[in-house]
Scaffold this motif. Structure first.
Motif, PDB file in Angstrom:
ATOM      1  N   GLU A  30      -8.271  -5.862 -17.615  1.00 33.48           N
ATOM      2  CA  GLU A  30      -7.408  -6.884 -18.194  1.00 33.48           C
ATOM      3  C   GLU A  30      -6.638  -7.632 -17.100  1.00 33.48           C
ATOM      4  O   GLU A  30      -6.455  -8.853 -17.183  1.00 33.48           O
ATOM      5  CB  GLU A  30      -6.443  -6.249 -19.186  1.00 33.48           C
ATOM      6  CG  GLU A  30      -5.698  -7.231 -20.057  1.00 33.48           C
ATOM      7  CD  GLU A  30      -6.579  -7.928 -21.072  1.00 33.48           C
ATOM      8  OE1 GLU A  30      -6.132  -8.956 -21.615  1.00 33.48           O
ATOM      9  OE2 GLU A  30      -7.708  -7.462 -21.328  1.00 33.48           O
ATOM     10  N   ILE A  31      -6.183  -6.919 -16.070  1.00 32.82           N
ATOM     11  CA  ILE A  31      -5.492  -7.572 -14.955  1.00 32.82           C
ATOM     12  C   ILE A  31      -6.423  -8.577 -14.279  1.00 32.82           C
ATOM     13  O   ILE A  31      -6.034  -9.719 -13.992  1.00 32.82           O
ATOM     14  CB  ILE A  31      -4.995  -6.530 -13.937  1.00 32.82           C
ATOM     15  CG1 ILE A  31      -3.843  -5.721 -14.528  1.00 32.82           C
ATOM     16  CG2 ILE A  31      -4.552  -7.208 -12.634  1.00 32.82           C
ATOM     17  CD1 ILE A  31      -3.439  -4.526 -13.684  1.00 32.82           C
ATOM     18  N   ALA A  32      -7.657  -8.156 -14.015  1.00 32.38           N
ATOM     19  CA  ALA A  32      -8.611  -9.051 -13.354  1.00 32.38           C
ATOM     20  C   ALA A  32      -8.876 -10.290 -14.203  1.00 32.38           C
ATOM     21  O   ALA A  32      -8.880 -11.424 -13.694  1.00 32.38           O
ATOM     22  CB  ALA A  32      -9.909  -8.304 -13.065  1.00 32.38           C
ATOM     23  N   ALA A  33      -9.085 -10.088 -15.490  1.00 30.18           N
ATOM     24  CA  ALA A  33      -9.374 -11.222 -16.369  1.00 30.18           C
ATOM     25  C   ALA A  33      -8.175 -12.162 -16.465  1.00 30.18           C
ATOM     26  O   ALA A  33      -8.330 -13.396 -16.439  1.00 30.18           O
ATOM     27  CB  ALA A  33      -9.757 -10.717 -17.761  1.00 30.18           C
ATOM     28  N   THR A  34      -6.978 -11.595 -16.559  1.00 34.60           N
ATOM     29  CA  THR A  34      -5.773 -12.404 -16.662  1.00 34.60           C
ATOM     30  C   THR A  34      -5.533 -13.200 -15.385  1.00 34.60           C
ATOM     31  O   THR A  34      -5.129 -14.367 -15.428  1.00 34.60           O
ATOM     32  CB  THR A  34      -4.555 -11.515 -16.966  1.00 34.60           C
ATOM     33  OG1 THR A  34      -4.785 -10.796 -18.182  1.00 34.60           O
ATOM     34  CG2 THR A  34      -3.293 -12.347 -17.126  1.00 34.60           C
TER      35      THR A  34
END
Length: 253
Positions: A30-34
């Motif tokens: 989720e961090i990478a996508a955000t």
């Protein structure tokens, strides 16, 4: 898991995952996508912060132990990708460190362009846990602290309160909890307003070029993490940590 809001021209990304924002497979993805979405979005800068009493307490070690080798094989690439996506984000990124930033949490903060700290401690105790750093984490820490300070921090493994963290270079400034987000927003807004976006992105890429060029395969790192998940060293570290936290309480009885 992650809360995203807009404050003027700035995207505020808040980790909101359990009690201490521990890094597990899902949060890393989720961090990478955000980060990628923020990079492609219209906002001029990003502020990264946490919720509760932690910015992020690092890798969810319980999850590593329970998941074993298969989990480690999926998790380590996701962890490195989260670090890289934040580090490579081409806009100004400011960390508002609201509480403990330990191990992977410290690396997330180090991946930002400017770090403002209010409370908690910060440090990189990975070697004390018994696991090596992913290459991305090593490169980010060396970029943030410089080679000598990074070596000392990594081999020492201690966590530091805000005043020490400032003196050692882990953070760029210290403020109160009440003014933390306001200060982080002000720094992010200044960077976005005073430096043209294309010049900032290009210069950031130049500054990061050395670290990016040294990143390579993680096969040995993954093997050692699998070993640590199985041979008891992570459990021993966690038991020592819990015992150390309880010691002051026992001494007051």
């Amino acid at each position: 898991m992650i809360e995203v809001e807009t404050s003027g021209e700035i995207t505020v990304v808040r980790l909101a995952h359990g009690k201490v924002n521990a890094l597990d497979l899902e949060l890393c993805r989720e961090i990478a996508a955000t980060a990628r979405e923020a990079d492609a979005g219209r906002a001029g800068a990003v502020v990264l912060t946490g919720s509760g009493r932690a910015f992020s307490a690092g890798v969810d070690l319980e999850r590593v132990m329970s998941g074993g080798a298969d989990y480690v094989e999926a998790f380590l690439p996701a962890l490195s990708e989260a670090f890289r996506a934040l580090f490579d984000l081409g806009k100004p990124v400011v960390a508002a460190i609201n509480g403990h930033a330990i191990a992977g949490g410290c690396v997330l903060a180090a991946a930002c362009d400017h770090r403002v700290m209010a409370e908690g401690t910060i440090g990189v105790p990975e070697l004390l846990v018994g696991v090596p750093f992913p290459a991305a984490a090593l490169e980010i820490m060396e970029y943030a602290l410089g080679p000598v300070a990074a070596r000392r921090a990594i081999l020492d493994g201690r966590n530091h309160p805000a005043a020490e963290a400032l003196a050692l270079g882990f953070v760029d400034e210290v403020t109160s909890q009440e003014t933390l987000l306001e200060r982080a927003l002000a720094v992010a807004g200044r960077l976005a307003a005073t430096i043209p976006a294309d010049a900032f992105r290009h210069t950031k890429r130049q500054l990061h070029a050395g670290a990016a060029g040294r990143l390579g395969a993680e096969t040995e790192t993954a093997r050692l993490w699998r070993t640590a998940a199985a041979d008891g060293r992570i459990r021993a570290f966690m038991d020592r940590t819990v015992a150390a936290r309880r010691a002051p309480e026992s001494s007051q009885d």
